[in-house]
Design an enzyme around this catalytic site. Structure first.
Site, PDB file in Angstrom:
ATOM      1  N   ARG A  19      -3.310  15.544   5.927  1.00  0.00           N
ATOM      2  CA  ARG A  19      -2.650  14.250   6.112  1.00  0.00           C
ATOM      3  C   ARG A  19      -2.036  14.140   7.505  1.00  0.00           C
ATOM      4  NH1 ARG A  19       1.751  12.349   1.759  1.00  0.00           N
ATOM      5  NH2 ARG A  19       2.979  13.991   2.783  1.00  0.00           N
TER       6      ARG A  19
ATOM      7  N   LYS B 123       2.214   9.059   7.838  1.00  0.00           N
ATOM      8  CA  LYS B 123       3.622   9.461   7.711  1.00  0.00           C
ATOM      9  C   LYS B 123       4.294   9.504   9.084  1.00  0.00           C
ATOM     10  CE  LYS B 123       6.201  12.558   4.633  1.00  0.00           C
ATOM     11  NZ  LYS B 123       6.556  11.511   3.645  1.00  0.00           N
TER      12      LYS B 123
ATOM     13  N   GLU C 254       5.232   0.394  -2.614  1.00  0.00           N
ATOM     14  CA  GLU C 254       5.880   1.663  -2.921  1.00  0.00           C
ATOM     15  C   GLU C 254       7.384   1.551  -2.748  1.00  0.00           C
ATOM     16  OE1 GLU C 254       5.699   4.825   0.367  1.00  0.00           O
ATOM     17  OE2 GLU C 254       3.783   3.802   0.613  1.00  0.00           O
TER      18      GLU C 254
END
Length: 420
Positions: free
Chosen positions: A164, A266, A302
């Site tokens: 990721r 992220k 989210e």
């Protein structure tokens, strides 16, 4: 002690004090076992680290380290590495507790990361014009380590965090460590801080890898230098409620991410953007904020730092990954666990109105693992799902996943990495 006397016996270690003349890096060996067993990692014996106390010894490493601390290596772990730190393990919250060591590795734009090293945990130096400070060129990851009853340590899917980070780095025009470099750095950092891994059942060691543009840049452009850094801290529950149900409020004016933006990686800016709505929600007594999509303003996305799941009967629904939602590793793991237990999992557009008829709602994330939602408030109307704790489905999934993470059940998924 005179610095010359110290340096006369100083033997650099290729992991912690890499030589610019050496290209060979001593790496620990590890074995991959069958799918029903964990990966076992055997650490080297040369990790005992002592900080030189005198001012003259600190100057020895200043030219090569922004942390201004020199280290000397001996042949084995110090006794403190095998003993638990003296803190109140029964009252861990989710906050920073300074530990012993952090890991650092650098590279230039267009280059490759190499020769990382452990440093004593402490402040770092950055140019005021560093890319991360001026243009937000930075990413972070989060994962945990757990202590087993036999004193070995378990990591949970570290290679997923590495992948990721690499995906996020590509989006942010940054070089990234390889998966192998990332995982080995995690292992080194955890083992160097082993005494900070909580006793079984008392919490976990939270691991925070950072990737940032540390080089100086004035005009808008990728930074000329990048730093990969890992630090750790023992933690307990993320929400003050612990594993009790949390209360969310739906935010329909402010938005976390937009199509084509960076919501799916992220990057550090994603989290600064939620602070305003989150702070307002907490001031009203809510635990956190649930965001909607910014186009139709009716589909769930989210929570500030968690993915969301909605349960109705045997069907578990969660918003699909479409560029504005972070592909959570706990989310991915819960989906796999749920399907293995016979649940029907749907990754799709989930309308906010579906919350009105849901049997259960829960959140997932590295920090929270699985957190039951007790209520959701939307445009002044509050929907409650249970006040006594987990619903039956979220409890079942939480129990399975946490037992996997802690090594209490057989890891048939081959998700854990054991450090001994």
């Amino acid at each position: 002690m005179e610095i010359n006397a110290v340096l006369a016996n100083f033997q650099p270690n290729s992991l912690l004090c890499p030589s610019s003349r050496s290209t060979a890096v001593a790496t620990p060996t590890f074995l991959h076992r069958s799918s029903s067993q964990q990966t076992r990692f055997s650490p080297p014996l040369f990790h005992k680290i002592q900080v030189l106390a005198s001012a003259s010894s600190r100057k020895f490493n200043e030219a090569n380290s922004p942390f201004k601390r020199a280290v000397v290596l001996a042949d084995s772990y110090s006794s403190e590495a095998s003993e638990l730190a003296e803190i109140d393990w029964d009252n861990l919250g989710f906050g920073i507790i300074p530990t012993d060591y952090m890991y650092m590795m650098k590279c230039t734009q267009g280059g490759s990361f190499f020769e990382g090293e452990l440093q004593r945990f402490g402040n770092i130096e950055l140019s005021p014009s560093a890319g991360v400070l001026n243009y937000g060129q930075g990413l972070f990851e989060g994962l945990k380590a757990y202590r087993k009853e036999d004193d070995s340590i378990l990591l949970f899917r570290p290679e997923e965090n590495a992948l990721r980070m690499r995906q996020g780095a590509e989006r942010m025009c940054m070089p990234s460590p390889t998966v192998e470099q990332f995982v080995e750095a995690i292992k080194e950092t955890v083992l160097a801080n082993k005494r900070w891994v909580p006793p079984p059942g008392k919490g976990s060691l939270y691991i925070r890898p950072l990737l940032m543009g540390s080089g100086a840049v004035l005009g808008l452009a990728p930074a000329p230098e990048y730093t990969f850094l890992i630090y750790v801290s023992p933690v307990g529950n993320y929400f003050k409620e612990g594993v009790a149900p949390i209360n969310l409020i739906v935010e329909h004016k402010l938005h976390r991410a937009t199509p084509g933006g960076t919501g799916g990686v992220k990057t550090i800016g994603n989290y600064a953007a939620v602070l305003k709505a989150q702070s307002a929600a907490k001031a009203q007594g809510y635990s956190d904020v649930l965001y909607l999509d910014c186009v139709h303003k009716k589909y769930l996305e989210e929570v500030s730092s968690c993915n969301i799941f909605v349960v109705k009967g045997n069907v578990i629904s969660t918003p699909e990954i479409k560029g504005t939602i972070l592909p959570g590793i706990t989310r991915k793991s819960i989906i796999d666990v749920a399907r293995s237990q016979g649940f029907q999992v749907e990754e799709r557009l989930v309308e906010v109105d579906e919350l009105l008829d849901a049997d259960e709602v829960f959140c997932t994330g590295t920090a929270v693992v699985v957190s039951p939602v007790g209520s959701i408030t939307y445009k002044g109307e509050r929907v409650s799902y249970g006040i006594d704790g987990f619903g039956a489905v979220s409890q079942q999934l939480y129990s399975t996943l946490t037992q996997l993470q802690m090594g209490l059940i057989d890891d048939k998924m081959n998700w854990t990495v054991e450090l001994s």
